[in-house]
Design a protein around this motif. Structure first.
Motif, PDB file in Angstrom:
ATOM      1  N   GLN A  37       8.673-105.162  49.706  1.00  0.00           N
ATOM      2  CA  GLN A  37       8.203-104.215  48.701  1.00  0.00           C
ATOM      3  C   GLN A  37       8.347-102.777  49.183  1.00  0.00           C
ATOM      4  OE1 GLN A  37       3.967-104.284  48.133  1.00  0.00           O
ATOM      5  NE2 GLN A  37       4.049-103.238  46.159  1.00  0.00           N
ATOM      6  N   ARG A  38       8.033-102.544  50.440  1.00  0.00           N
ATOM      7  CA  ARG A  38       8.060-101.186  50.990  1.00  0.00           C
ATOM      8  C   ARG A  38       9.461-100.589  50.939  1.00  0.00           C
ATOM      9  NH1 ARG A  38       6.245-101.307  56.794  1.00  0.00           N
ATOM     10  NH2 ARG A  38       5.430 -99.219  56.409  1.00  0.00           N
ATOM     11  N   HIS A  39      10.476-101.453  50.987  1.00  0.00           N
ATOM     12  CA  HIS A  39      11.857-100.988  51.067  1.00  0.00           C
ATOM     13  C   HIS A  39      12.599-101.069  49.734  1.00  0.00           C
ATOM     14  CE1 HIS A  39      11.430-100.862  55.425  1.00  0.00           C
ATOM     15  NE2 HIS A  39      10.861-102.047  55.346  1.00  0.00           N
ATOM     16  N   TRP A  40      12.107-101.877  48.817  1.00  0.00           N
ATOM     17  CA  TRP A  40      12.793-102.057  47.540  1.00  0.00           C
ATOM     18  C   TRP A  40      12.116-101.336  46.380  1.00  0.00           C
ATOM     19  CZ3 TRP A  40      14.470-107.863  46.769  1.00  0.00           C
ATOM     20  CH2 TRP A  40      15.170-108.302  47.903  1.00  0.00           C
ATOM     21  N   GLN A  41      10.822-101.148  46.454  1.00  0.00           N
ATOM     22  CA  GLN A  41      10.088-100.668  45.289  1.00  0.00           C
ATOM     23  C   GLN A  41      10.605 -99.302  44.824  1.00  0.00           C
ATOM     24  OE1 GLN A  41       5.777-100.242  45.675  1.00  0.00           O
ATOM     25  NE2 GLN A  41       5.565-101.083  43.621  1.00  0.00           N
ATOM     26  N   GLY A  42      10.798 -99.200  43.517  1.00  0.00           N
ATOM     27  CA  GLY A  42      11.250 -97.954  42.930  1.00  0.00           C
ATOM     28  C   GLY A  42      12.745 -97.749  42.969  1.00  0.00           C
ATOM     29  N   ARG A  43      13.493 -98.752  43.433  1.00  0.00           N
ATOM     30  CA  ARG A  43      14.941 -98.614  43.563  1.00  0.00           C
ATOM     31  C   ARG A  43      15.658 -99.402  42.464  1.00  0.00           C
ATOM     32  NH1 ARG A  43      16.044 -96.159  48.472  1.00  0.00           N
ATOM     33  NH2 ARG A  43      14.187 -96.066  49.817  1.00  0.00           N
ATOM     34  N   ALA A  44      16.818 -98.902  42.088  1.00  0.00           N
ATOM     35  CA  ALA A  44      17.651 -99.600  41.110  1.00  0.00           C
ATOM     36  C   ALA A  44      18.255-100.840  41.764  1.00  0.00           C
ATOM     37  CB  ALA A  44      18.760 -98.667  40.626  1.00  0.00           C
ATOM     38  N   LEU A  45      18.256-101.948  41.031  1.00  0.00           N
ATOM     39  CA  LEU A  45      18.694-103.218  41.597  1.00  0.00           C
ATOM     40  C   LEU A  45      20.046-103.664  41.030  1.00  0.00           C
ATOM     41  CD1 LEU A  45      15.386-105.303  41.511  1.00  0.00           C
ATOM     42  CD2 LEU A  45      16.506-104.330  43.536  1.00  0.00           C
ATOM     43  N   THR A  46      20.918-104.036  41.939  1.00  0.00           N
ATOM     44  CA  THR A  46      22.105-104.812  41.604  1.00  0.00           C
ATOM     45  C   THR A  46      21.886-106.181  42.223  1.00  0.00           C
ATOM     46  OG1 THR A  46      23.558-102.877  41.615  1.00  0.00           O
ATOM     47  CG2 THR A  46      24.604-105.021  41.869  1.00  0.00           C
ATOM     48  N   PRO A  80      19.235-103.336  46.621  1.00  0.00           N
ATOM     49  CA  PRO A  80      18.503-102.156  46.160  1.00  0.00           C
ATOM     50  C   PRO A  80      19.334-100.899  46.428  1.00  0.00           C
ATOM     51  CG  PRO A  80      17.265-103.423  47.801  1.00  0.00           C
ATOM     52  CD  PRO A  80      18.632-103.954  47.796  1.00  0.00           C
ATOM     53  N   SER A  81      19.232 -99.916  45.551  1.00  0.00           N
ATOM     54  CA  SER A  81      19.985 -98.676  45.724  1.00  0.00           C
ATOM     55  C   SER A  81      19.527 -97.931  46.967  1.00  0.00           C
ATOM     56  CB  SER A  81      19.814 -97.789  44.492  1.00  0.00           C
ATOM     57  OG  SER A  81      18.451 -97.457  44.290  1.00  0.00           O
ATOM     58  N   THR A  82      20.415 -97.090  47.496  1.00  0.00           N
ATOM     59  CA  THR A  82      20.056 -96.264  48.651  1.00  0.00           C
ATOM     60  C   THR A  82      19.213 -95.067  48.248  1.00  0.00           C
ATOM     61  OG1 THR A  82      22.151 -95.063  48.458  1.00  0.00           O
ATOM     62  CG2 THR A  82      22.100 -96.942  49.964  1.00  0.00           C
ATOM     63  N   TYR A  83      18.927 -94.952  46.973  1.00  0.00           N
ATOM     64  CA  TYR A  83      18.102 -93.875  46.443  1.00  0.00           C
ATOM     65  C   TYR A  83      16.959 -94.476  45.632  1.00  0.00           C
ATOM     66  CZ  TYR A  83      20.970 -95.176  42.431  1.00  0.00           C
ATOM     67  OH  TYR A  83      21.607 -95.908  41.447  1.00  0.00           O
ATOM     68  N   LEU A  84      15.934 -93.696  45.419  1.00  0.00           N
ATOM     69  CA  LEU A  84      14.885 -94.073  44.485  1.00  0.00           C
ATOM     70  C   LEU A  84      15.378 -93.785  43.072  1.00  0.00           C
ATOM     71  CD1 LEU A  84      11.809 -92.653  46.411  1.00  0.00           C
ATOM     72  CD2 LEU A  84      12.414 -95.066  46.130  1.00  0.00           C
ATOM     73  N   ALA A  85      15.078 -94.675  42.142  1.00  0.00           N
ATOM     74  CA  ALA A  85      15.605 -94.528  40.785  1.00  0.00           C
ATOM     75  C   ALA A  85      15.199 -93.206  40.146  1.00  0.00           C
ATOM     76  CB  ALA A  85      15.135 -95.696  39.921  1.00  0.00           C
ATOM     77  N   ALA A  86      14.082 -92.652  40.551  1.00  0.00           N
ATOM     78  CA  ALA A  86      13.633 -91.375  40.009  1.00  0.00           C
ATOM     79  C   ALA A  86      14.426 -90.198  40.565  1.00  0.00           C
ATOM     80  CB  ALA A  86      12.148 -91.174  40.299  1.00  0.00           C
ATOM     81  N   ARG A  87      15.167 -90.438  41.670  1.00  0.00           N
ATOM     82  CA  ARG A  87      15.949 -89.366  42.296  1.00  0.00           C
ATOM     83  C   ARG A  87      17.330 -89.915  42.670  1.00  0.00           C
ATOM     84  NH1 ARG A  87      13.015 -86.317  47.008  1.00  0.00           N
ATOM     85  NH2 ARG A  87      14.671 -84.826  46.464  1.00  0.00           N
ATOM     86  N   PRO A  88      18.159 -90.206  41.707  1.00  0.00           N
ATOM     87  CA  PRO A  88      19.417 -90.911  41.965  1.00  0.00           C
ATOM     88  C   PRO A  88      20.467 -90.113  42.743  1.00  0.00           C
ATOM     89  CG  PRO A  88      19.285 -90.247  39.666  1.00  0.00           C
ATOM     90  CD  PRO A  88      17.941 -89.982  40.261  1.00  0.00           C
TER      91      PRO A  88
END
Length: 294
Positions: free
Chosen positions: A46-55, A113-121
């Protein structure tokens, strides 16, 4: 016969089905094992994936069957699934365990998970040094090059955190401060790879064409905005159900990818803790000049 049921996770109704479907036939692991694994590991991932865009990579008929990558949210997603549109792609956002279980139930074995947070792509939170051995090179060669990476990072006063890819490679994550963009993260990875290739040309390559590669390929292109990397703690579609697992630098000499599977990783993490926690601590690059990397 298709069997369906609904489980409630943190107040959200999650449809699940075919729990006895075999996903890893060689080791006899089913969808039940996959869902149980994600439920048990969620406090860590959760700490590493949460808030990230998922493929995700979906294997609806198990790892020996056909598979496909999925970026856009699939039709029929529950209303509680969080979706964010980034460059015309409607990504599912990793927001909670219910989302992960819902995707895993659809045959999503591998999460990117994306290397960015979805709120800051436009702002990567880390750079990745992806060490990919080219046959006949293998895991031992990737480990050797990982040690070269660590030596260079020490000289640059940078911190890096290794994880096994779950196949033959090694991934090294470098946490970044919030002012970094993809141009900077890509350049950092490229310059590190170039320095390594210059020092060890017989063992390391930056060659993009597979037929021209040798030794270990440093894939700096993984730091491009549209690229994805298998997430820490994600299972892999290998015969043994291996997992992309963080390790200490000293562990690289003692473990093989096959040591980390959905059967063994939960206990490993509960005993050793989250060895990737340092990736969550941003580090400044202000002291670093690319001309000095070479």
């Amino acid at each position: 016969m298709t069997t369906r049921q609904v489980v409630v996770i943190e107040g959200k109704s999650v449809p699940i089905s075919n729990l006895d479907k075999v996903l890893w036939p060689e080791v006899g692991l089913t969808k039940t094992h996959l869902l149980e694994y994600y439920a048990r590991l969620y406090p860590y991932l959760q700490r590493h994936w949460q808030g990230r865009a998922l493929t995700v990579t979906r294997y609806p008929h198990g790892v020996d069957g056909e598979f496909f990558y999925q970026k856009n949210v699939p039709p029929g997603a529950p209303a509680w699934v969080q979706v964010r549109t980034i460059k015309d792609v409607n990504y599912v956002v990793a927001q909670d365990l219910a989302t992960i279980i819902w995707l895993a139930n659809s045959g999503a074995i591998e999460f990117h998970p994306s290397t960015y947070l979805a709120a800051r792509p436009d702002t990567p939170t880390h750079a990745i040094i992806d060490l990919d051995p080219t046959p006949p090179a293998g895991f031992a060669d990737a480990v050797e090059v990982a040690k070269y990476v660590r030596e260079l990072l020490d000289k640059l006063a940078l911190k890096g955190y290794p994880k096994l890819s779950g196949a033959t490679g090694v991934h090294i994550y470098l946490p970044l401060e919030g002012s970094c963009d993809f141009q900077l993260s890509s350049q950092l990875a490229y310059q590190i790879g170039l320095a390594l290739q210059t020092a060890h040309p017989e063992k390391i390559t930056l060659e993009r064409l597979i037929k021209r590669r040798h030794g270990v390929y440093v894939d700096y292109l993984q730091n491009s905005p549209g690229k994805t990397m298998v997430g820490v703690y994600s299972p892999r579609p290998t015969a043994q159900a291996t997992v992309s697992t963080p390790v200490d630098w000293s562990d690289l000499d003692y473990y093989q990818p096959e040591d980390f599977t959905i059967k063994t990783v939960p206990q490993w993490v509960e005993e050793r803790g989250d060895l990737f926690s340092g990736v969550l601590e941003p580090q400044s690059l202000q002291h670093l000049f690319f001309s000095k990397v070479q």
